[in-house]
Write an enzyme that holds these catalytic residues in place. Sequence first.
Site, PDB file in Angstrom:
ATOM      1  N   ALA A  72      -0.595   5.909   4.734  1.00 55.95           N
ATOM      2  CA  ALA A  72       0.193   5.176   5.733  1.00 55.95           C
ATOM      3  C   ALA A  72       1.421   4.521   5.111  1.00 55.95           C
ATOM      4  CB  ALA A  72      -0.685   4.116   6.420  1.00 55.95           C
ATOM      5  N   GLY A 114      -6.771  10.649   7.244  1.00 57.09           N
ATOM      6  CA  GLY A 114      -5.423  10.827   6.722  1.00 57.09           C
ATOM      7  C   GLY A 114      -4.427  11.188   7.804  1.00 57.09           C
ATOM      8  N   GLY A 116      -5.319   0.030   3.421  1.00 58.12           N
ATOM      9  CA  GLY A 116      -6.363   1.049   3.349  1.00 58.12           C
ATOM     10  C   GLY A 116      -7.765   0.520   3.521  1.00 58.12           C
ATOM     11  N   PRO A 121       5.484 -10.732  15.072  1.00 57.87           N
ATOM     12  CA  PRO A 121       6.410  -9.629  15.383  1.00 57.87           C
ATOM     13  C   PRO A 121       7.089  -9.024  14.150  1.00 57.87           C
ATOM     14  CG  PRO A 121       7.304 -11.750  16.134  1.00 57.87           C
ATOM     15  CD  PRO A 121       5.879 -11.999  15.712  1.00 57.87           C
ATOM     16  N   TYR A 143      -5.899  35.894  23.412  1.00 57.28           N
ATOM     17  CA  TYR A 143      -6.972  36.848  23.242  1.00 57.28           C
ATOM     18  C   TYR A 143      -6.516  38.160  22.609  1.00 57.28           C
ATOM     19  CZ  TYR A 143     -10.172  40.612  24.243  1.00 57.28           C
ATOM     20  OH  TYR A 143     -10.957  41.726  24.109  1.00 57.28           O
ATOM     21  N   GLY A 190      -2.801   2.665   9.134  1.00 55.09           N
ATOM     22  CA  GLY A 190      -3.725   3.387   8.251  1.00 55.09           C
ATOM     23  C   GLY A 190      -5.154   2.892   8.362  1.00 55.09           C
ATOM     24  N   GLY A 206       0.838  -1.203   0.000  1.00 55.36           N
ATOM     25  CA  GLY A 206       0.000   0.000   0.000  1.00 55.36           C
ATOM     26  C   GLY A 206       0.864   1.240   0.000  1.00 55.36           C
ATOM     27  N   CYS A 250      -8.313  13.024   0.629  1.00 56.00           N
ATOM     28  CA  CYS A 250      -9.235  13.969   1.267  1.00 56.00           C
ATOM     29  C   CYS A 250      -9.539  15.154   0.364  1.00 56.00           C
ATOM     30  CB  CYS A 250      -8.658  14.488   2.571  1.00 56.00           C
ATOM     31  SG  CYS A 250      -7.892  13.205   3.561  1.00 56.00           S
ATOM     32  N   VAL A 287      -0.819  -7.166  -4.409  1.00 54.34           N
ATOM     33  CA  VAL A 287      -0.329  -8.248  -3.543  1.00 54.34           C
ATOM     34  C   VAL A 287      -1.509  -9.134  -3.175  1.00 54.34           C
ATOM     35  CG1 VAL A 287       0.747  -8.840  -1.345  1.00 54.34           C
ATOM     36  CG2 VAL A 287       1.581  -6.873  -2.670  1.00 54.34           C
TER      37      VAL A 287
END
Lengths: 557, 557
Positions: free
Chosen positions: A14, A304, A116, A279, A429, A285, A10, A45, A83
Amino acid sequence: MRRVKLIIIGGVAAGASAAAKARRCNEDAEIIMFEKGQDISYATCGLPYYLSGVIAKRDDLLITTGEFFKRRFNIDVRTGHDVQRIDRRARKIHFTDLATGASGEEGYDKLIVATGASALVPPVPGVDLPFVSALKTLEDTDRIFDYTKRSEPKHVVVVGGGLVGMEAAESFVMGGARVSVVELMSQVLTFLDPEMAVVVHHHLGEKGVDLYLSEGVSSIEQRNGKGFVKTDRDREVPADLVIMAVGIRPNVVLAREAGLAVGPSGGIAVDEFMQTKDPDIFAAGDCVESVNVVTGKPVLVPMGSAANKQGRAAGANAMGRRIAIKGFTGTVIVKVFDLAVGKTGITEREAVEEGVSPLVTYVLSGDHAGYYPGSETVRIKTISDRASRRLLGVQIIGKSGVDKRLDVMATAIYNGMSIDELLQLDLAYAPPYSAARDPIIYVGAVGQDYHEGDWEPITPAELHAKMKKGDDFALLDTRTGKELKETGIIPGAVHIPIDELRDRIDELDRERETILYCAVGMRSYLGNRILAMKGFKNVKTLTGGIESWTHGVRHQV
Amino acid sequence: MRRVKLIIIGGVAAGASAAAKARRCNEDAEIIMFEKGQDISYATCGLPYYLSGVIAKRDDLLITTGEFFKRRFNIDVRTGHDVQRIDRRARKIHFTDLATGASGEEGYDKLIVATGASALVPPVPGVDLPFVSALKTLEDTDRIFDYTKRSEPKHVVVVGGGLVGMEAAESFVMGGARVSVVELMSQVLTFLDPEMAVVVHHHLGEKGVDLYLSEGVSSIEQRNGKGFVKTDRDREVPADLVIMAVGIRPNVVLAREAGLAVGPSGGIAVDEFMQTKDPDIFAAGDCVESVNVVTGKPVLVPMGSAANKQGRAAGANAMGRRIAIKGFTGTVIVKVFDLAVGKTGITEREAVEEGVSPLVTYVLSGDHAGYYPGSETVRIKTISDRASRRLLGVQIIGKSGVDKRLDVMATAIYNGMSIDELLQLDLAYAPPYSAARDPIIYVGAVGQDYHEGDWEPITPAELHAKMKKGDDFALLDTRTGKELKETGIIPGAVHIPIDELRDRIDELDRERETILYCAVGMRSYLGNRILAMKGFKNVKTLTGGIESWTHGVRHQV
C-alpha cells in the site's frame, strides 16, 4: 503550486502504491516514505514459493528498491526507519533510525498510514525456540531459508491451516519433508463452509500431509536435541521446524495512540476515500478496515490486491483527489497442491447469520469440453437468497479453471446479479477453454430451475440431519448399477436407475417424501421432475449428488 | 394434463437441448425430434480437433445418441429424416425418410425450428473437386479424415480466416502439412479490429502458415494430378486439400417458406422467449436472429453455447413456460496455435458506427505475478464511451489467462459497468493465478486516469495518421538505451529516458504538442504526468507503447 509535504509510513504494497500515485498527482510535493524493514515493495505473497524453490531467486521477490523509487518517482525512501509516534496537533511524526539508534522528527501536511499487519504469535511455551518462526516478512523467510539449508528439517509442523499455512505445507512437502498441520478449528481455510473444506482435507491426505484438526498447540519443546509440538490432546508431533501461521493482526498501535479510530474488525477506520477522521491522515493496506459489499459490514481484507488499490486511492486523495474504493466482495484463492481453492462473497454460515434463507446448490461440471483433453471437474457451491434470488457467495474447488469462475462470480456479485441471471452471461466458448454449458451457466440453470418451482434441493447436511432425526422418507438412488459397485449407496437408499424410473414408478409411494440422488445431480433432477409431474407430493433432490454427500458426511460424522 | 405434441426440427445443439428441457417441463408430452443427419447432438466445435488428433476418438465427438434420448427422455428421435415443409395452417410438417425415400407427415401442437446453419460455399470453379471440402458437419469431417489418411496431403489451403479457418490451419500444421490461408479481407478474424488481427498474422507466420490476405479465390484446379488454388492476384497455391471455411449461413428456407419472418441479420426472427410470430412455433440455435446487448441490434450468434441456452428456453417455452434469453454480449474465443484470441462486446469500428466517441486503450500486463514462473503477457484492447464511460468492447490476445479476462469483461459489459468501475472488482489474487494488479484492474486504472484528466491517449493509428499529415509535434521515447537497441525507435522520436526527464525537461518546448511512448505505456504515462504538471499545454501518450505501435503500423503500412 504550494509544495505539499506527504509522509507515508510503510513501504511494502500500500505504501509504495501510495507514493507512486501521489507523485503522479503532484510533481512538486515532497514525499517521504518510511519503512521499518530493509526492503520496500517486496512480494509478500511470493514468500512460500521462494522457500519451495518454485521462485528460484530471492531477487525475484524484490519488486523495486528505494534507489529506484528515488530515481523514478523522486521519493525520499528511508528504510530501516521505525516511526514511533504521530503527533497530530503538531503534524509531525517521530522516528528512530534503526541502524544508528538516532531519533528524529519530520513534519507533514498529509500523512498516509500503511503499517500493514503482523503475524499473530500465540503465547505458547517454546514459541521463541530457534526452530520456530512465523512466515510473514522477508526477514522471516530468509531465516527459514537459511535454517532449512543448514539443517534440512525432516519433520515440519505448520501451526494454522489458513492461506499461509496451506502454502507453507505444500512448500515443505515439495522440499521432501514430512509435514503436519495443526489447526485449532475443525477445518482448514475457514473462508470455506465445512463440507467444502473436507475436499481440501482429503487432498492434503493424498499428498501425505498429517492433519490434526480441533487441536491446539500447548507447547513447543526440545528434548535430546529433537523438537516437537505438543497439542492439547497430548499428542507429540516431531518438529525440526515449526511454522507459526495462525493468522495476522493489523498494525494499528501507531494510529490508535494518535487518537485515530480503530473499527470493529480491528483495522483503522477509514471512509471510502481511505481518509481517517483526521482529514490530513489517510490509511491503506492490511492495517485498515474495509467494507464487505455483500453485507455492508466492516471486514479486514489483508490481500496484496486490496493494498495496491487502497494505496493508489490514498496517494491520490492525499493530493486532493476523490477516488473511492467502494469495498470488497471478499474474494480469496489459494493453491493447495493440485487444487485451486477459493471463494467470493459470503459463506452459507454468514448468510444465515445475516438472516437470509439461503438457497444452497452444488454444481460439479467440467472446466472445459469433456471431449477435449485435460478437462477437470470444477466443484461450485453457490449461496443465494431464496427471497430476492440475489447471489451472495460462491466457493469453488478444482484443478483447473477455478480462478476464472471465481472472478466471474465476483463480478456478478459486485453487480448484484441474481443466481438465475447467470444464465444470461455470454461467456467465451471454445473447446480448449470452456464447455458449451460453462459451469457458471449450469449454476444459473440450477438456480432458475429452483425459482421456476422445478425442484427443491436438500443439502448433504440437511439429509444427514433428517436421517439422524429418524424422519420417514424414501431415498432413491437413480444411478446405474456399475456406479453403485464403485462407490456404494447411501445407507437406506432404494436403487432405481433413472432410465427405469418411468416403468417402475409404481414401486414408489406418491404420498411419501422422496429424496433422489445420483452422482452429481443431473439424473436425480430429471427423476425429481418425473415424480413431481406424476403426482408425487414431496420430492427433493440431493444437490451435488453422492459427490457432495461423501464430503458432507465425512465432515458430519 | 392434455397430451401436447411437440415436434423439433434439428437434433444437434439447440434441438437436443430443447427436447430434453421440454421433457423436463412436461412428462406427458409427445416429443418427436427430426434430424437430417445420422447423428444427434455431436460436438461441432470439436471437429477440427478430431482432425488434428487432439481428440483421439471419433466416439468422443458423439455426445449422445438417439437411443439414449429415447431411453432417458422418452423422445422419439428420427435421424436421417429431412423435414421439407411446415404447413402452419394444418399444423403439420412434411418429411422424407432419406434412407427409404418415403415421405410422410406429422401433426404438431408446438413446433421448434432448430435447423442450424450451413457452410457457405462460394460459386468458385472447381469447388466441387474431390479434394475440396467444407468443415462444418460430422460428414464433412469424416470425409476429410478419410482423405487425409489415404492421401496424406502435403499442401493444404484453407480458404477463409475465420474461427474454423484458424482451427483448421492449426490442425493441418500439427498434422505436418504446409498450410496456406487465403482470405478475401485484409485480416483474419474479423471480430478483431485490424491492428489486433496483426498480432495473429504475426503468430501464424511464426508457425509457418502462409497467409494471403486481400485475395479472393478465383478457381480451384487440378493439373497433372496436382491441385492448386488460383487467386484473383493470379497466385497459384499448391493444394492437395482445400478446406472451404468462408463462413456459415443460417438455414432459414424452411421457416421462410412457412411465412415466418427472417430478420435483417439473416436469421429467423424470434422474441426473447425464442417465439416466432406464430405463437406455436419457436426457433433456436444457429438459425435464429439474436440481439447484441451492447447495441440492441439484431445479430447472428452461431455458437454452441448460445444454441444450448436458446434450445433450453425454446423447449421450456413450447411447454408453456416464459424463460427469456435477453441477448448476447458477442463473446468469441479461438485458439490459434499458442495464442488464445477473443473479444466481447463491440469493436472500435462498430463503436464508431454506433456514433460513439470511443476511448481506446491498450494494456499489456502479466496474466499472473511476474515473479511466479510461467507468467505470460495478456494484450487487452478496450473500447469504452468517452461520454458515459460505459465499457463497450474488449479484445484480448495472449498465451494464458485470456479466457478468464474475457469472461470477466463479458460479465462487466452485460452489467453496464464503466471502464473505471473495473477498479472496484475484487478479483481472486494469489501468485499462481493473478497479479496483485490484475490486467483487468490495470484497464480500470487506465480508464480512471483518463477520466480524471491525467492523460490523453493517442492510438498507433492516430499517431500514424498525424505523421502522414505532416503535423508538427515532438515525439518522445522514454525508454532506456538498452531497449532502444533491441527494438529501434519510432522514426522522428527524441530519446529521453524517463529517469532523466525531470532534469532534461528544458530540452523540450512547453508550447509544442508532445507525444510520449515507452514499451507498453507505464513510463510514458508518468512522463505525461510530469510534463503536464510542469506546464506543457498539449501532451499525449501512445497507448500500449511501441508494442502496440509495431503492430498498428505493420498493419497500416
